[in-house]
Write a protein that holds these residues in place. Structure first.
Motif, PDB file in Angstrom:
ATOM      1  N   MET A   1       2.293  -8.901   6.961  1.00 49.32           N
ATOM      2  CA  MET A   1       1.901  -7.583   6.995  1.00 49.32           C
ATOM      3  C   MET A   1       0.669  -6.999   6.245  1.00 49.32           C
ATOM      4  O   MET A   1       0.517  -7.371   4.949  1.00 49.32           O
TER       5      MET A   1
ATOM      6  N   GLN B   1       1.230   4.090   1.443  1.00 48.25           N
ATOM      7  CA  GLN B   1       0.899   4.897   2.597  1.00 48.25           C
ATOM      8  C   GLN B   1       1.910   5.230   3.449  1.00 48.25           C
ATOM      9  O   GLN B   1       3.024   4.499   3.484  1.00 48.25           O
ATOM     10  N   VAL B   2       1.819   6.246   4.484  1.00 48.43           N
ATOM     11  CA  VAL B   2       2.860   6.498   5.292  1.00 48.43           C
ATOM     12  C   VAL B   2       3.140   5.464   6.243  1.00 48.43           C
ATOM     13  O   VAL B   2       2.468   4.953   6.708  1.00 48.43           O
ATOM     14  N   GLY B   3       4.441   5.243   6.323  1.00 53.74           N
ATOM     15  CA  GLY B   3       4.891   4.328   7.471  1.00 53.74           C
ATOM     16  C   GLY B   3       5.091   2.949   6.851  1.00 53.74           C
ATOM     17  O   GLY B   3       5.607   2.251   7.575  1.00 53.74           O
TER      18      GLY B   3
ATOM     19  N   GLU C   1       0.875  -1.250   0.057  1.00 54.84           N
ATOM     20  CA  GLU C   1       0.036   0.052   0.058  1.00 54.84           C
ATOM     21  C   GLU C   1       0.830   1.251  -0.071  1.00 54.84           C
ATOM     22  O   GLU C   1       1.701   1.336   0.844  1.00 54.84           O
TER      23      GLU C   1
ATOM     24  N   GLU D   1      -0.217  -4.358   5.192  1.00 53.63           N
ATOM     25  CA  GLU D   1       0.055  -3.435   4.106  1.00 53.63           C
ATOM     26  C   GLU D   1       0.689  -4.041   2.846  1.00 53.63           C
ATOM     27  O   GLU D   1       0.862  -3.341   1.998  1.00 53.63           O
TER      28      GLU D   1
ATOM     29  N   ALA E   1       8.798   2.475   6.528  1.00 59.56           N
ATOM     30  CA  ALA E   1       9.432   1.998   7.858  1.00 59.56           C
ATOM     31  C   ALA E   1       9.151   0.675   8.275  1.00 59.56           C
ATOM     32  O   ALA E   1       9.954   0.021   8.868  1.00 59.56           O
ATOM     33  N   LYS E   2       7.952   0.123   8.135  1.00 57.96           N
ATOM     34  CA  LYS E   2       7.502  -0.924   8.696  1.00 57.96           C
ATOM     35  C   LYS E   2       8.376  -1.870   7.921  1.00 57.96           C
ATOM     36  O   LYS E   2       8.689  -3.104   8.509  1.00 57.96           O
TER      37      LYS E   2
END
Lengths: 591, 177
Positions: free
Chosen positions: B80, B25-27, B23, B82, B30-31
């Motif tokens: 995950m 998306q923000v983060g 996705e 995402e 980092a994930k």
């Protein structure tokens, strides 16, 4: 119709059927709290610390089988929950944690009570996100409730900036969200199951290793049916305890670091190990190179990532434990395991699980007292020696449930989790078994227990030490107890090696402490008082703290030293052998 | 069940490649990168960019690992929420290139001749030049870039390198050609 974020939030909880939330207020969730006042259908429990709040929610989720909801404020409110979130992650407990957050225009400014809680919890949540767009609020909350309880359950964290809570936007709460990155495996791979069953059928020494997955997927009945049909003996992990009734002939006991001798011998000596819903934690396997080394391993788990991670598996099956067992039950037929079971019984006879009872107040006697007085109920433990004694000696069946912190081993878990369990299951007796160390990590929750009228029985096994570490120091670290002694004060000698006869008094006085909150406090020093105290606690309508003063040098045995093979158990002295030192069983498993 | 694998392959530590759809998306970056550090996976390179769908990003990830760890990495990524899709492209036929800029300072006229010569051999171009400095723009495989860097560092005193990590796309299958 457009409504505010806070209104949609409460609407979402109501539509999810949430009737209890655990909330601690703070600046960035005041809007939500205020909105909750407007409904009578959601009860708000106010714990006395966010660290305990999250454990209460865990206890609630475990006792009810439902997703527990937590609301905490930004900054310290959020960070205080991290340990509990990690605990829920490792023990697969469904939680939805809402954290307040500073308004979006302040994020990144090191604003008052701002922390990046999503970043901090990233590795211990199933899903965590900051809602950045009011129009995504409903969808995000729905996702949380879809993700937390399904598959391998776990915690979900939703970070709600204050501006999102007050902004108006779409008032619809969706009934379903299609999440393209989260697809559940609902089918059972029949081919793999057949392969597994064939292995089991041809095994001479088959074993079932039941983990927490059995309890989570409610597969207990299916397991019982399978075991009774096939006559394959069962050992459990700590989290799997209760998977099979304690009095079932085919149940051997817990295996692992402090497992029953026969259970560990059986796992080491089996030729097919059928494990269901366990991730083969190092406390279960010991030295991996020697774990079930002659066995073909079948592994059922709902989480693909748990399979072949620690132990290489011969037949991996990714699916729900209940679905798999129900399918297997269609084929199950009796196996000839009599010879094998006889051998296990002989091991058990050789080194039965029992403690010496002639040395004063014996933990085993306390657990047996609990078994006697509470034939039904929920038994919640903290972490430490008492936890291991509870998992060794508390008898579980379908009317009894155990809640414990298995994966993370969080001291301070037990008492709040017990309060949460009682709030979730008020019709059941809840017994908290804890130690004097763990109790003091969250003792403020006695207030919650009193004000919520969550009346529980708390058994503190007080040995005046942080016993589990002390046990290691006693066995492997030269008996240096300076930092594990809870009686030690500033005047004590530097090289103390145990009670010298003039130790400082123990603080606190647990009985007076209980009374100061309006609870009942009882001190038990003699085995004859155990049952009376428990009966009194059960009968009265108040939370009762029973302090059991046990000997400080009681050990949890058998014990496998971390990193050793499971066959290398340190066993208790047998009373009949007199004062022989701790012995190790032979390295080679008997086969 | 591991008969189908060559045992040497299972324990061999080598570079392995993943194409990861996530996705946008923000983060999420980092994930994904946090997973590698948190679980001590040996991340070699990670590139990310959006795809034809603006809400989907594709990462090209290179890890150094044995087979068992690599299987675990794929499973952990798949877990995950995402992550939309994990594709193991280690053995796929690929178009894979990495963009690299190399700036070489304090060069004399001999050096400049050598650099132009090298550019011709390596099929890269000199994209910028000053009085005593040059910049090479290289679109090569990661291995060729490694070779080029080695050579430049040997030949010249002052070399600065910026490299972007490899980007890959699966080849069009033979039957469709």
């Amino acid at each position: 119709m457009n409504i505010t974020g806070r209104k949609l939030f409460v609407k979402a909880l109501l539509e999810e059927g949430v009737d209890t939330v655990f909330a601690y207020p703070g600046g960035m969730v005041t809007d939500i709290i205020d909105e909750l006042y407007k409904t009578t259908e959601i009860k708000v429990v106010l714990p006395r610390h966010e660290q305990a709040l999250i454990h209460e929610a865990e206890g609630y989720a475990r006792a009810t089988g439902r997703t527990a909801v937590c609301i905490v404020t930004s900054g310290p409110g959020a960070t205080n929950t991290i340990t509990g979130i990690a605990d829920a992650f490792y023990d697969s407990i469904p939680l939805v944690v809402f954290t307040g957050q500073v308004p979006q225009e302040l994020i990144g400014n090191d604003a008052f009570q701002e922390v990046d809680i999503v970043g901090m919890t990233r590795s211990v949540v199933k899903y965590g996100v900051t809602v950045r767009d009011r129009d995504n609020l409903g969808k995000t909350i729905k996702m949380a409730f879809q993700i937390a309880p399904t598959g391998k359950p776990g915690p979900v964290l939703i970070d709600l900036p204050k501006d999102i809570q007050v902004a108006t936007g779409d008032g619809e709460y969706p009934s379903y969200v299609d999440i393209r990155g989260y697809k559940l495996n609902k089918s059972v791979h029949i081919g793999q199951l057949k392969k597994a069953y064939k292995l089991l059928k041809n095994a001479k020494r088959p074993m079932i290793l039941a983990g927490g997955g059995i309890n989570i997927s409610d597969a207990n009945q299916a397991l019982k049916e399978f075991v009774e049909k096939t006559k394959i003996p069962v050992v459990t992990t700590i989290m799997g305890k209760g998977a099979l009734d304690y009095d079932n002939d085919l149940y051997i006991g817990n295996c692992g670091m402090h497992g029953r001798y026969a259970a560990n011998k059986a796992v080491v000596g089996c030729d097919v190990l059928f494990s269901i819903g366990t991730r083969f934690n190092d406390r279960i396997t010991g030295a991996l190179s020697e774990f079930a080394q002659d066995a073909a391993i079948i592994h059922i788990d709902v989480d693909t990532a748990s399979i072949s991670r620690n132990v290489i598996v011969d037949v991996p099956i990714v699916c729900d434990a209940k679905a798999a067992l129900e399918k297997l039950n269609e084929w199950a037929e009796p196996h000839d395991t009599e010879e094998w079971r006889k051998r296990i019984a002989a091991w058990d006879k050789e080194n039965p699980l029992e403690m010496r009872k002639d040395l004063g107040l014996c933990p085993q006697s306390i657990m047996e007292g609990i078994n006697e007085v509470f034939p039904e109920g929920i038994f919640v433990t903290d972490v430490g020696q008492h936890q291991m004694w509870a998992t060794q000696f508390i008898n579980l069946n379908s009317k009894k449930q155990m809640i414990t912190s298995g994966g993370l081993g969080t001291m301070g878990f037990g008492f709040p989790a017990a309060v949460g369990a009682k709030i979730g299951a008020r019709d059941k007796d809840v017994v908290c078994i804890t130690g004097d160390g763990g109790m003091q990590m969250n003792m403020q929750e006695l207030a919650t227990s009193i004000v919520e009228k969550a009346n529980i029985t708390v058994c503190i096994l007080n040995n005046q030490y942080l016993g589990m570490v002390k046990q290691m120091q006693q066995l492997f670290y030269g008996k240096r107890y300076k930092i594990t002694c809870l009686r030690r004060n500033i005047d004590c000698p530097d090289d103390c090696k145990g009670p010298q006869g003039k130790c400082p008094p123990y603080v606190p006085d647990f009985v007076k402490w209980a009374e100061s909150y309006g609870a009942v406090g009882i001190r038990v020093t003699d085995p004859t008082q155990i049952e009376d105290a428990l009966r009194e606690a059960k009968a009265n309508d108040k939370t009762t703290i029973i302090e059991f003063l046990i000997a400080s040098d009681e050990l949890v045995l058998p014990m496998v030293k971390g990193g050793d093979a499971m066959s290398e158990m340190i066993l208790p002295d047998k009373p009949r052998n007199g004062a022989s030192s701790k012995k190790k069983s032979s390295k080679k498993p008997n086969k | 069940m591991y008969d189908m694998y060559d045992i040497r392959d299972r324990i061999q530590i080598k570079d392995r490649w993943i194409a990861l759809y996530v996705e946008n998306q923000v983060g999420v970056l980092a994930k994904v990168s946090g997973l590698f550090s948190g679980k001590s996976y040996n991340l070699q390179s990670l590139t990310v960019g959006t795809t034809e769908h603006e809400d989907v990003s594709r990462m090209t990830i290179c890890v150094k690992s044995d087979d068992i760890t690599f299987e675990q990495i794929k499973k952990q990524l798949n877990r995950m929420v995402e992550v939309i899709k994990v594709i193991d492209i280690t053995t796929s036929s690929l178009h894979m290139k990495e963009l690299l800029y190399a700036r070489i300072d304090e060069v004399n006229s001999d050096d400049i001749n050598l650099i132009f010569h090298l550019a011709e051999v390596f099929k890269v171009r000199v994209c910028d030049a000053g009085e005593d400095s040059l910049i090479l723009e290289c679109l090569l495989t990661t291995e060729s870039n490694d070779e080029l860097i080695k050579l430049l560092k040997k030949k010249f005193k002052k070399v600065s390198i910026v490299r972007g990590g490899a980007v890959a796309m699966e080849s069009i299958s033979i039957c469709k050609r």
